[in-house]
Structure formats: C-alpha cells, structure tokens
Design a protein around this motif. Structure first.
Motif, PDB file in Angstrom:
ATOM      1  N   LEU A   9      29.827  39.483  31.337  1.00 36.24           N
ATOM      2  CA  LEU A   9      31.270  39.753  31.337  1.00 36.24           C
ATOM      3  C   LEU A   9      31.972  38.918  32.404  1.00 36.24           C
ATOM      4  O   LEU A   9      33.044  38.358  32.150  1.00 36.24           O
ATOM      5  CB  LEU A   9      31.557  41.236  31.547  1.00 36.24           C
ATOM      6  CG  LEU A   9      33.032  41.631  31.539  1.00 36.24           C
ATOM      7  CD1 LEU A   9      33.675  41.307  30.191  1.00 36.24           C
ATOM      8  CD2 LEU A   9      33.197  43.099  31.863  1.00 36.24           C
ATOM      9  N   GLU A  10      31.373  38.825  33.585  1.00 38.68           N
ATOM     10  CA  GLU A  10      31.954  38.007  34.654  1.00 38.68           C
ATOM     11  C   GLU A  10      32.079  36.554  34.227  1.00 38.68           C
ATOM     12  O   GLU A  10      33.098  35.905  34.475  1.00 38.68           O
ATOM     13  CB  GLU A  10      31.118  38.108  35.938  1.00 38.68           C
ATOM     14  CG  GLU A  10      31.171  39.452  36.607  1.00 38.68           C
ATOM     15  CD  GLU A  10      32.574  39.897  36.971  1.00 38.68           C
ATOM     16  OE1 GLU A  10      33.362  39.075  37.477  1.00 38.68           O
ATOM     17  OE2 GLU A  10      32.883  41.079  36.734  1.00 38.68           O
ATOM     18  N   ASP A  11      31.028  36.038  33.571  1.00 36.58           N
ATOM     19  CA  ASP A  11      31.058  34.648  33.106  1.00 36.58           C
ATOM     20  C   ASP A  11      32.141  34.437  32.049  1.00 36.58           C
ATOM     21  O   ASP A  11      32.853  33.430  32.069  1.00 36.58           O
ATOM     22  CB  ASP A  11      29.689  34.239  32.528  1.00 36.58           C
ATOM     23  CG  ASP A  11      28.607  34.171  33.589  1.00 36.58           C
ATOM     24  OD1 ASP A  11      28.951  34.117  34.789  1.00 36.58           O
ATOM     25  OD2 ASP A  11      27.417  34.175  33.215  1.00 36.58           O
TER      26      ASP A  11
ATOM     27  N   GLN B  24      39.630  30.072  33.534  1.00 32.28           N
ATOM     28  CA  GLN B  24      39.677  28.610  33.651  1.00 32.28           C
ATOM     29  C   GLN B  24      40.483  28.002  32.517  1.00 32.28           C
ATOM     30  O   GLN B  24      41.224  27.039  32.715  1.00 32.28           O
ATOM     31  CB  GLN B  24      38.266  28.019  33.636  1.00 32.28           C
ATOM     32  CG  GLN B  24      37.518  28.214  34.916  1.00 32.28           C
ATOM     33  CD  GLN B  24      36.089  27.714  34.815  1.00 32.28           C
ATOM     34  OE1 GLN B  24      35.575  27.452  33.724  1.00 32.28           O
ATOM     35  NE2 GLN B  24      35.438  27.591  35.966  1.00 32.28           N
ATOM     36  N   GLU B  25      40.336  28.560  31.338  1.00 31.94           N
ATOM     37  CA  GLU B  25      41.040  28.040  30.159  1.00 31.94           C
ATOM     38  C   GLU B  25      42.454  28.611  30.017  1.00 31.94           C
ATOM     39  O   GLU B  25      43.140  28.353  29.031  1.00 31.94           O
ATOM     40  CB  GLU B  25      40.235  28.343  28.884  1.00 31.94           C
ATOM     41  CG  GLU B  25      38.868  27.686  28.841  1.00 31.94           C
ATOM     42  CD  GLU B  25      38.954  26.170  28.863  1.00 31.94           C
ATOM     43  OE1 GLU B  25      39.817  25.608  28.166  1.00 31.94           O
ATOM     44  OE2 GLU B  25      38.140  25.559  29.583  1.00 31.94           O
TER      45      GLU B  25
END
Length: 154
Positions: free
Chosen positions: A43-45, A52-53
C-alpha cells in the motif's frame, strides 16, 4: 514464484486504488482508510507511486475543494478549514493555503456573511444575526462589514 505473486498483488492493489482515486479526487488519508486492510509495504508503494504521478496531491485537493466550496456554499473560513481537516489533510498544508490566500478567503467570507444577512434579515434581529454568524465561525469584523453592506443595499 514469490516475486511474481508480489508483483501481481501490487498491480491489483494499484488498479483498485487508481480506480478509487480517478472516480473522485481523494486525499492520501482517504486512500489509507479505504484500503486499511492492505497494510504494509505494498500500500505504501502504491501511494508513493500515485503521489509521484500526481494522482494523489493533497495541496491540489485543498485548492480544488476550496474553489468548489466558494462556488457553491456560504461558509466561514473556520468552517472551510474544518471541512478540510475532516478529510484528513495535514494542518500545515491547510494553514499554508489559508495564509497564501488570506485576501481571497476574507473577501469570500464577507460575501458569504452578506448573503446570509440578506437572506435572514427579514425575520431576524441584528443581534440574532450576529449570534448566528458567530456560531458559524465568522469573525466579528466580517459580520460588521456584512451587516453594513446589507444595510447599504436596502
């Protein structure tokens, strides 16, 4: 075998979160609450990737929400900030936005208070109006300006 399973879990979660975020703009906190059962690094990733996007951008969310509130509702600055806090946005982000847009928000608050005074002026005394607006979180200076604006319009 284990790596492909992790990649598959990541892709599935990313797809779910992306659908959730694209349906309606969401804050990072809303995403965390919705997908709380998927705790851990995956989930963190996914959240980090979406940040970022720019799919999750809390400062952009604040701007868009405030613009929407300004267009649709009569709120005090205090009510506005409270609504943003309930979305799980950080106090620092909200305070920064309020400081940067103080003049715009003060003008909006005066217009909102003036609208309320105009609507309720016919069946409320001035004292009652002041109390009503104070309970709503309007500043006393704003209330005075709004009442004098409403009296000038009469």
């Amino acid at each position: 075998m284990k790596i492909t399973q992790e990649i598959e879990e990541y892709d599935n979660l990313k797809t779910k979160v992306l659908k959730y975020v694209l349906y309606k703009k969401r804050t990072e906190q809303e995403v965390r609450q919705k997908f709380a059962e998927n705790t851990g690094n995956i989930l963190e990733d996914v959240i980090e990737y979406l940040k970022q996007e720019k799919y999750i951008d809390d400062s952009n969310y604040i701007e868009r929400s405030v613009d929407e509130y300004i267009a649709l509702k009569n709120l005090s600055i205090k009510e506005l900030t409270y609504k943003l806090y309930t979305k799980g946005l950080s106090k620092n982000l909200i305070d920064d936005y309020v400081c940067k847009n103080k003049e715009k928000l003060l003008e909006y608050e005066i217009n909102s208070a003036t609208n309320i005074v105009n609507k309720k002026n016919s069946f409320m005394e001035e004292f009652e109006l002041k109390q009503f607006l104070l309970k709503k979180g309007y500043m006393s200076e704003t209330i005075s300006i709004a009442i004098s604006n409403a009296q000038e319009m009469m």
